[in-house]
Design a protein around this motif. Sequence first.
Motif, mmCIF file in Angstrom:
data_model
loop_
_atom_site.group_PDB
_atom_site.id
_atom_site.type_symbol
_atom_site.label_atom_id
_atom_site.label_comp_id
_atom_site.label_asym_id
_atom_site.label_seq_id
_atom_site.Cartn_x
_atom_site.Cartn_y
_atom_site.Cartn_z
ATOM 1 N N GLN A 260 -2.271 14.879 12.125
ATOM 2 C CA GLN A 260 -2.097 15.825 11.020
ATOM 3 C C GLN A 260 -1.415 15.147 9.829
ATOM 4 N N VAL A 261 -0.439 14.295 10.114
ATOM 5 C CA VAL A 261 0.220 13.552 9.039
ATOM 6 C C VAL A 261 -0.807 12.682 8.320
ATOM 7 N N LEU A 262 -1.642 11.990 9.085
ATOM 8 C CA LEU A 262 -2.678 11.161 8.468
ATOM 9 C C LEU A 262 -3.608 12.006 7.608
ATOM 10 N N ASP A 263 -3.973 13.208 8.105
ATOM 11 C CA ASP A 263 -4.830 14.094 7.317
ATOM 12 C C ASP A 263 -4.184 14.437 5.978
ATOM 13 N N LYS A 264 -2.883 14.682 5.998
ATOM 14 C CA LYS A 264 -2.167 15.087 4.776
ATOM 15 C C LYS A 264 -2.036 13.957 3.768
ATOM 16 N N ILE A 265 -1.793 12.744 4.243
ATOM 17 C CA ILE A 265 -1.480 11.664 3.303
ATOM 18 C C ILE A 265 -2.647 10.719 3.029
ATOM 19 N N SER A 266 -3.753 10.869 3.753
ATOM 20 C CA SER A 266 -4.900 9.978 3.542
ATOM 21 C C SER A 266 -5.533 10.223 2.185
ATOM 22 N N PRO A 267 -6.048 9.163 1.576
ATOM 23 C CA PRO A 267 -6.681 9.313 0.266
ATOM 24 C C PRO A 267 -7.984 10.108 0.371
ATOM 25 N N LEU A 268 -8.306 10.801 -0.697
ATOM 26 C CA LEU A 268 -9.554 11.573 -0.719
ATOM 27 C C LEU A 268 -10.763 10.678 -0.977
ATOM 28 N N ASP A 269 -10.536 9.555 -1.621
ATOM 29 C CA ASP A 269 -11.608 8.599 -1.906
ATOM 30 C C ASP A 269 -11.806 7.714 -0.678
ATOM 31 N N TYR A 270 -12.957 7.820 -0.054
ATOM 32 C CA TYR A 270 -13.231 7.068 1.175
ATOM 33 C C TYR A 270 -13.522 5.592 0.935
ATOM 34 N N PHE A 271 -13.651 5.190 -0.312
ATOM 35 C CA PHE A 271 -14.026 3.816 -0.621
ATOM 36 C C PHE A 271 -12.845 3.027 -1.182
ATOM 37 N N THR A 272 -11.706 3.170 -0.508
ATOM 38 C CA THR A 272 -10.500 2.442 -0.905
ATOM 39 C C THR A 272 -9.933 1.721 0.308
ATOM 40 N N ALA A 273 -9.086 0.761 0.053
ATOM 41 C CA ALA A 273 -8.420 0.050 1.141
ATOM 42 C C ALA A 273 -7.546 1.022 1.949
ATOM 43 N N ASP A 274 -6.898 1.973 1.267
ATOM 44 C CA ASP A 274 -6.055 2.936 1.980
ATOM 45 C C ASP A 274 -6.869 3.775 2.961
ATOM 46 N N ALA A 275 -8.105 4.101 2.599
ATOM 47 C CA ALA A 275 -8.972 4.844 3.517
ATOM 48 C C ALA A 275 -9.284 4.000 4.756
ATOM 49 N N SER B 275 0.864 -1.190 0.000
ATOM 50 C CA SER B 275 0.000 0.000 0.000
ATOM 51 C C SER B 275 0.897 1.235 0.000
ATOM 52 N N SER B 276 0.733 2.082 -0.997
ATOM 53 C CA SER B 276 1.557 3.295 -1.045
ATOM 54 C C SER B 276 1.237 4.219 0.129
ATOM 55 N N PHE B 277 -0.021 4.230 0.565
ATOM 56 C CA PHE B 277 -0.396 5.036 1.730
ATOM 57 C C PHE B 277 0.344 4.545 2.981
ATOM 58 N N LEU B 278 0.296 3.240 3.234
ATOM 59 C CA LEU B 278 0.967 2.697 4.422
ATOM 60 C C LEU B 278 2.477 2.875 4.340
ATOM 61 N N ASP B 279 3.031 2.743 3.150
ATOM 62 C CA ASP B 279 4.472 2.971 2.992
ATOM 63 C C ASP B 279 4.822 4.404 3.396
ATOM 64 N N ALA B 280 4.001 5.364 2.963
ATOM 65 C CA ALA B 280 4.240 6.778 3.308
ATOM 66 C C ALA B 280 4.065 7.002 4.813
ATOM 67 N N TRP B 281 3.039 6.392 5.396
ATOM 68 C CA TRP B 281 2.802 6.523 6.843
ATOM 69 C C TRP B 281 3.969 5.941 7.643
ATOM 70 N N TYR B 282 4.371 4.737 7.290
ATOM 71 C CA TYR B 282 5.458 4.091 8.023
ATOM 72 C C TYR B 282 6.772 4.862 7.867
ATOM 73 N N LYS B 283 6.997 5.464 6.709
ATOM 74 C CA LYS B 283 8.213 6.264 6.523
ATOM 75 C C LYS B 283 8.193 7.467 7.461
ATOM 76 N N LYS B 284 7.083 8.178 7.507
ATOM 77 C CA LYS B 284 6.976 9.347 8.400
ATOM 78 C C LYS B 284 7.142 8.921 9.852
ATOM 79 N N GLU B 285 6.474 7.848 10.236
ATOM 80 C CA GLU B 285 6.538 7.396 11.633
ATOM 81 C C GLU B 285 7.932 6.892 11.979
#
Length: 144
Positions: free
Chosen positions: A91-106, A25-35
């Motif tokens: 705030q990080v989650l707000d910035k990198i979260s997908p705009l489409d609420y109907f995805t696995a990343d959401a 998941s590109s979202f989780l990869d970005a989250w884990y990198k920031k964390e």
Amino acid sequence: MSEKYARIAGTLSLEPPVEDKPTGSSFLDAWYKKERDLRFALAGLRALKMKKDVKNIPSVSDGEVVQAARTATGMDSPLSAEQFLNEYRLQVLDKISPLDYFTADAVFSYGLRLMLTERMRKFNRDEGLASYHKIYDDILGENK
């Protein structure tokens, strides 16, 4: 949700792996990198404060992350620092979260938010103070 994403959802954690490896998941990869960067920055700053060796701690080049770590380590109250870091993480989650609420990343983003909220609910000033005094007394050998 596909089997692949359900498997990934089952591994959600507030603690990223130390080694950077793709999650699927590109979202989780970005989250884990920031964390991961935040944890390395905090470790480095705390080590410097205690005049410990920092050469085994990877350096962090993300200025926003370093500033958040500096702010947190500069606070007098550990509880205030944790509350600040929790807000920063949201705030990080707000910035990198997908705009489409109907995805696995959401779903992953929502799961991480729930985990952060649950973690912060466990913080209790009186219990924390009692635990601090117990640890402090144990260190000084003043068991009562």
